[in-house]
Design an enzyme around this catalytic site. Structure first.
Site, PDB file in Angstrom:
ATOM      1  CD  GLU A   4      10.454  -2.234   7.234  1.00  0.00           C
ATOM      2  OE1 GLU A   4       9.384  -3.349   7.103  1.00  0.00           O
ATOM      3  OE2 GLU A   4      10.155  -1.674   6.102  1.00  0.00           O
ATOM      4  CB  CYS A  31      10.866  -0.494   1.632  1.00  0.00           C
ATOM      5  SG  CYS A  31      10.994   0.159  -0.100  1.00  0.00           S
ATOM      6  N   GLY A  74       6.287  -6.437  -0.267  1.00  0.00           N
ATOM      7  CA  GLY A  74       5.652  -6.284   1.043  1.00  0.00           C
ATOM      8  C   GLY A  74       6.585  -6.671   2.236  1.00  0.00           C
ATOM      9  CB  SER A  75       5.852  -7.309   5.686  1.00  0.00           C
ATOM     10  OG  SER A  75       4.939  -8.570   5.557  1.00  0.00           O
ATOM     11  CD  GLU A 114      12.712  -5.288  -4.814  1.00  0.00           C
ATOM     12  OE1 GLU A 114      12.996  -4.663  -3.768  1.00  0.00           O
ATOM     13  OE2 GLU A 114      13.280  -5.758  -5.661  1.00  0.00           O
ATOM     14  CG  LEU A 115      11.336  -9.598   1.158  1.00  0.00           C
ATOM     15  CD1 LEU A 115      11.742 -10.870   2.058  1.00  0.00           C
ATOM     16  CD2 LEU A 115       9.606  -9.770   0.920  1.00  0.00           C
ATOM     17  CD1 TRP A 163      -0.108  -1.439   3.185  1.00  0.00           C
ATOM     18  CD2 TRP A 163       0.658   0.713   3.370  1.00  0.00           C
ATOM     19  NE1 TRP A 163       0.803  -1.183   4.159  1.00  0.00           N
ATOM     20  CE2 TRP A 163       1.065   0.099   4.481  1.00  0.00           C
ATOM     21  CE3 TRP A 163       0.860   2.076   3.154  1.00  0.00           C
ATOM     22  CZ2 TRP A 163       1.930   0.632   5.484  1.00  0.00           C
ATOM     23  CZ3 TRP A 163       1.673   2.568   3.887  1.00  0.00           C
ATOM     24  CH2 TRP A 163       2.246   1.880   5.309  1.00  0.00           C
ATOM     25  CG  ASN A 164       5.031   1.445   0.891  1.00  0.00           C
ATOM     26  OD1 ASN A 164       4.718   0.630  -0.028  1.00  0.00           O
ATOM     27  ND2 ASN A 164       6.428   1.415   1.354  1.00  0.00           N
ATOM     28  CE  LYS A 213      -2.998  -9.270  -2.096  1.00  0.00           C
ATOM     29  NZ  LYS A 213      -3.944  -8.207  -1.968  1.00  0.00           N
ATOM     30  N   PRO A 214      -3.328  -5.921  -5.457  1.00  0.00           N
ATOM     31  CG  PRO A 214      -4.813  -4.482  -6.143  1.00  0.00           C
ATOM     32  CD  PRO A 214      -4.622  -5.669  -6.374  1.00  0.00           C
ATOM     33  CB  ALA A 215      -1.794  -3.256  -0.345  1.00  0.00           C
ATOM     34  CB  SER A 216      -6.741  -4.882   1.921  1.00  0.00           C
ATOM     35  OG  SER A 216      -6.338  -6.254   1.711  1.00  0.00           O
TER      36      SER A 216
HETATM   37  P1  NAP Z   1       2.304  -6.925   3.836  1.00  0.00           P
HETATM   38  O1  NAP Z   1       1.461  -7.015   4.840  1.00  0.00           O
HETATM   39  O2  NAP Z   1       3.377  -7.793   3.749  1.00  0.00           O
HETATM   40  O3  NAP Z   1       1.310  -7.000   2.304  1.00  0.00           O
HETATM   41  C1  NAP Z   1       2.033  -6.894   1.104  1.00  0.00           C
HETATM   42  C2  NAP Z   1       1.069  -7.521   0.375  1.00  0.00           C
HETATM   43  O4  NAP Z   1       1.061  -8.735   0.374  1.00  0.00           O
HETATM   44  C3  NAP Z   1      -0.305  -7.030   0.164  1.00  0.00           C
HETATM   45  O5  NAP Z   1      -0.880  -7.049  -0.961  1.00  0.00           O
HETATM   46  C4  NAP Z   1      -1.096  -8.052   1.143  1.00  0.00           C
HETATM   47  O6  NAP Z   1      -2.447  -7.966   1.018  1.00  0.00           O
HETATM   48  C5  NAP Z   1      -0.404  -9.297   0.341  1.00  0.00           C
HETATM   49  N1  NAP Z   1      -0.406 -10.216   1.353  1.00  0.00           N
HETATM   50  C6  NAP Z   1      -0.523 -10.268   2.857  1.00  0.00           C
HETATM   51  N2  NAP Z   1      -0.706 -11.819   3.544  1.00  0.00           N
HETATM   52  C7  NAP Z   1      -0.252 -12.473   2.255  1.00  0.00           C
HETATM   53  C8  NAP Z   1      -0.042 -13.792   1.950  1.00  0.00           C
HETATM   54  N3  NAP Z   1      -0.334 -14.637   3.219  1.00  0.00           N
HETATM   55  N4  NAP Z   1       0.166 -14.210   0.825  1.00  0.00           N
HETATM   56  C9  NAP Z   1       0.032 -13.451  -0.134  1.00  0.00           C
HETATM   57  N5  NAP Z   1       0.004 -12.081  -0.255  1.00  0.00           N
HETATM   58  C10 NAP Z   1      -0.064 -11.515   0.993  1.00  0.00           C
HETATM   59  O7  NAP Z   1       3.027  -5.512   3.725  1.00  0.00           O
HETATM   60  P2  NAP Z   1       2.572  -3.825   3.649  1.00  0.00           P
HETATM   61  O8  NAP Z   1       2.126  -3.683   5.159  1.00  0.00           O
HETATM   62  O9  NAP Z   1       1.643  -3.714   2.617  1.00  0.00           O
HETATM   63  O10 NAP Z   1       3.822  -3.365   3.246  1.00  0.00           O
HETATM   64  C11 NAP Z   1       4.711  -2.705   4.036  1.00  0.00           C
HETATM   65  C12 NAP Z   1       6.017  -3.639   3.962  1.00  0.00           C
HETATM   66  O11 NAP Z   1       6.466  -3.557   2.450  1.00  0.00           O
HETATM   67  C13 NAP Z   1       7.278  -3.031   4.675  1.00  0.00           C
HETATM   68  O12 NAP Z   1       7.897  -3.962   5.237  1.00  0.00           O
HETATM   69  C14 NAP Z   1       8.220  -2.630   3.581  1.00  0.00           C
HETATM   70  O13 NAP Z   1       9.312  -2.187   3.748  1.00  0.00           O
HETATM   71  C15 NAP Z   1       7.793  -3.421   2.611  1.00  0.00           C
HETATM   72  N6  NAP Z   1       8.227  -2.737   1.155  1.00  0.00           N
HETATM   73  C16 NAP Z   1       9.428  -3.124   0.519  1.00  0.00           C
HETATM   74  C17 NAP Z   1       9.562  -2.651  -0.584  1.00  0.00           C
HETATM   75  C18 NAP Z   1      10.762  -2.811  -1.229  1.00  0.00           C
HETATM   76  O14 NAP Z   1      11.097  -2.463  -2.685  1.00  0.00           O
HETATM   77  N7  NAP Z   1      11.754  -3.818  -0.799  1.00  0.00           N
HETATM   78  C19 NAP Z   1       8.826  -1.351  -1.268  1.00  0.00           C
HETATM   79  C20 NAP Z   1       7.893  -1.019  -0.384  1.00  0.00           C
HETATM   80  C21 NAP Z   1       7.483  -1.743   0.810  1.00  0.00           C
HETATM   81  P3  NAP Z   1      -3.583  -7.652   1.654  1.00  0.00           P
HETATM   82  O15 NAP Z   1      -3.213  -6.220   1.958  1.00  0.00           O
HETATM   83  O16 NAP Z   1      -4.828  -7.883   1.088  1.00  0.00           O
HETATM   84  O17 NAP Z   1      -3.531  -8.226   3.062  1.00  0.00           O
END
Ligand code: NAP
Length: 480
Positions: free
Chosen positions: A378, A280, A224-225, A246-247, A147-148, A171-174
């Site tokens: 983080e 991130c 994502g995370s 990309e975590l 989502w960020n 699949k975008p974030a919720s």
């Molecule tokens: P997140 O909770 O990991 O969610 C990211 C995406 O994954 C969302 O679309 C989420 O969907 C989905 N997701 C959640 N659980 C899942 C599962 N079990 N299987 C498949 N998909 C799943 O992360 P976030 O809170 O959105 O984003 C913040 C994190 O992203 C931070 O840790 C940040 O550092 C990291 N990030 C990394 C980068 C990079 O380039 N390295 C860039 C930006 C952000 P739902 O929203 O529908 O649950």
């Protein structure tokens, strides 16, 4: 209130149930988005596989022309799409417009790179053989975005995958599906064939499981995370599914005594507070060499106090809301924990009083102890923990003392030191005297637990290509 349909096989589909999307500046819903289930995702993957058979056969230049057409439409709609990013994510409008501009640049970069998926001819060791290395698109890609940076991070996946000849189910974030569905409108208007790009919204774990289990889905690209990344790695074991990850990150900023103080303060300010600290590559630990420590703090706090907090749609706002209540709570906990362990709170430190939404004051903490939560987890909030170091060796050791290795920053005017530091830092992206290092033409990604693979640059296209070696037996005897 607008209800946005999903984009499936070239059609906008108004499936049920619809989900409310909340504006974090007001904590009120402003739109609704249709959702679907795992069974419908399986159909989308099948449609994407059918579309792949034609899409892969187009010359790279033709696929690039489609991507340029999508970029043209994004550019033409920059104002309403920028506004949508601010409404669903909360970031100031100027930053949302910057995100649209960067998305356009990613599309145009990969539109050009589509023509450069080069293989090579390799000199043979045995007469009568010739060796070719050729590149082939991997197939259907399951793309999961956070989502960020809801638009630009979706396009860091979709643009290179499409350029390579793959088809994409996104699949975008919720919290932030609206701009992904506006992107789908641009794709549709640009005339991409049905099934080449689709957007699904629904249960994340079930969708992740489908991408992992479905043999037609040939690659998963995830931002994502680290926690969810780990879940995908475990799930990928069964089918040995290729993953790009990309975590999370925990970027250190090193400010050396020989730095230009103004450049260091401004660079740290943007690296910390851009997107309200929810990046991130956000500065998570600001380490300042002791001789300039107090001077840096004084200047940095003065600039932090000038940052204007407000609804991202108001003019001149620097700091928007956090994305949700959980983000606010984590921010408050990190401040309380650091102060309890001896940090000095120099400004901010609490939820903005008297306004709805999820606003947290821009915060500076000094003398933060290394065992404080914000020094290893983080924070994802506008909180800058600052502490002093003595000498280059200590700075490097502290900077690398993290499970993450996504990005790092250093401020120095000494060229030799800049080289020593860039070679020693364990990070995939390094800004030297630069608080905004990412750009379309250079690779982006993490070391250690920050992920696998790279997006952008030449590497961004390669992530969606298989490499084949063809050994060709030929009759090389001269004729006639
Ligand atoms: P997140 O909770 O990991 O969610 C990211 C995406 O994954 C969302 O679309 C989420 O969907 C989905 N997701 C959640 N659980 C899942 C599962 N079990 N299987 C498949 N998909 C799943 O992360 P976030 O809170 O959105 O984003 C913040 C994190 O992203 C931070 O840790 C940040 O550092 C990291 N990030 C990394 C980068 C990079 O380039 N390295 C860039 C930006 C952000 P739902 O929203 O529908 O649950």
């Amino acid at each position: 209130m607008t209800t946005y349909p999903l984009y499936l096989d070239g059609q906008f589909v108004a499936s049920e149930p619809a989900r409310a999307i909340v504006n974090p500046a007001t904590a009120e819903p402003f739109a609704r988005v249709c959702t679907t289930d795992r069974a419908r995702l399986a159909v989308a993957i099948q449609d994407a596989d059918r579309a792949f058979r034609q899409w892969r056969r187009l010359p790279g230049k033709a696929r690039g022309a489609f991507l340029h057409a999508v970029a043209d439409r994004l550019e033409a709609r920059r104002d309403d799409i920028g506004r949508a990013i601010t409404m669903e994510n909360g970031k100031p409008l100027a930053q949302s417009l910057g995100e649209v501009a960067m998305s356009v640049d990613h599309l145009r970069w990969f539109a050009e790179e589509a023509r450069r998926a080069y293989g090579r001819v390799v000199p043979h060791q045995v007469d009568g053989k010739r060796h070719l290395v050729i590149k082939a698109p991997m197939g259907v890609v399951g793309a999961i975005s956070p989502w960020n940076f809801p638009l630009v991070l979706a396009l860091r996946k979709a643009a290179p995958a499409l350029a390579a000849g793959c088809t994409v189910v996104l699949k975008p974030a919720s919290q932030t599906p609206v701009c992904a569905l506006l992107l789908a409108e641009c794709v549709h208007d640009a005339g991409l064939p049905a099934g080449v790009f689709q957007v699904v919204v629904g249960p994340s774990a079930a969708f992740g499981d489908e991408f992992l289990a479905n043999p037609l889905c040939r690659k998963i690209t995830f931002t994502g995370s680290t926690e969810v990344g780990r879940v995908l790695v475990q799930g990928a074991a069964a089918a040995i599914k290729p993953l790009s990850l990309e975590l999370g990150g925990h970027a250190p900023v090193l400010v050396f005594a020989d730095a230009d103080l103004d450049v260091a303060v401004e660079g740290t300010l943007i690296a910390k507070f851009r997107n309200t600290g929810q990046s991130c590559i956000a500065a998570n630990r600001v380490l300042v060499e002791r001789p300039i420590y107090e001077r840096f703090l004084e200047a940095f706090v003065a600039r932090t106090r000038q940052l204007k907090v407000g609804d991202g749609l108001e003019p001149g706002v620097d700091i928007g809301p956090l994305v949700d209540e959980a983000g606010l709570q984590k921010a408050a906990e990190h401040v309380q924990d650091a102060v309890a362990r001896g940090a000095r709170l120099l400004c901010g430190g609490r939820r903005v009083p008297g306004r709805p939404g999820y606003f947290f004051e821009p915060t500076v903490l000094a003398d933060v102890r290394p065992d404080s939560a914000c020094m290893s987890e983080e924070t994802f909030a506008p909180i800058a923990p600052v502490c002093a170091f003595d000498g280059e060796g200590e700075a490097i050791a502290q900077a690398n003392a993290s499970i993450y290795g996504l990005s790092a920053y250093a401020f120095t005017r000494d060229l030799s030191r800049a080289f020593r530091v860039m070679e020693a830092l364990e990070a995939g992206t390094i800004g030297i005297n630069d608080g905004v290092p990412s750009t379309s033409q250079c690779p982006f990604g993490g070391m250690k637990q920050s992920g696998w693979g790279r997006e952008l640059g030449l590497e961004g296209l390669d992530a969606f290509l298989d490499t084949k070696h063809v050994s060709l037996g030929v009759d090389v005897e001269p004729r006639g």
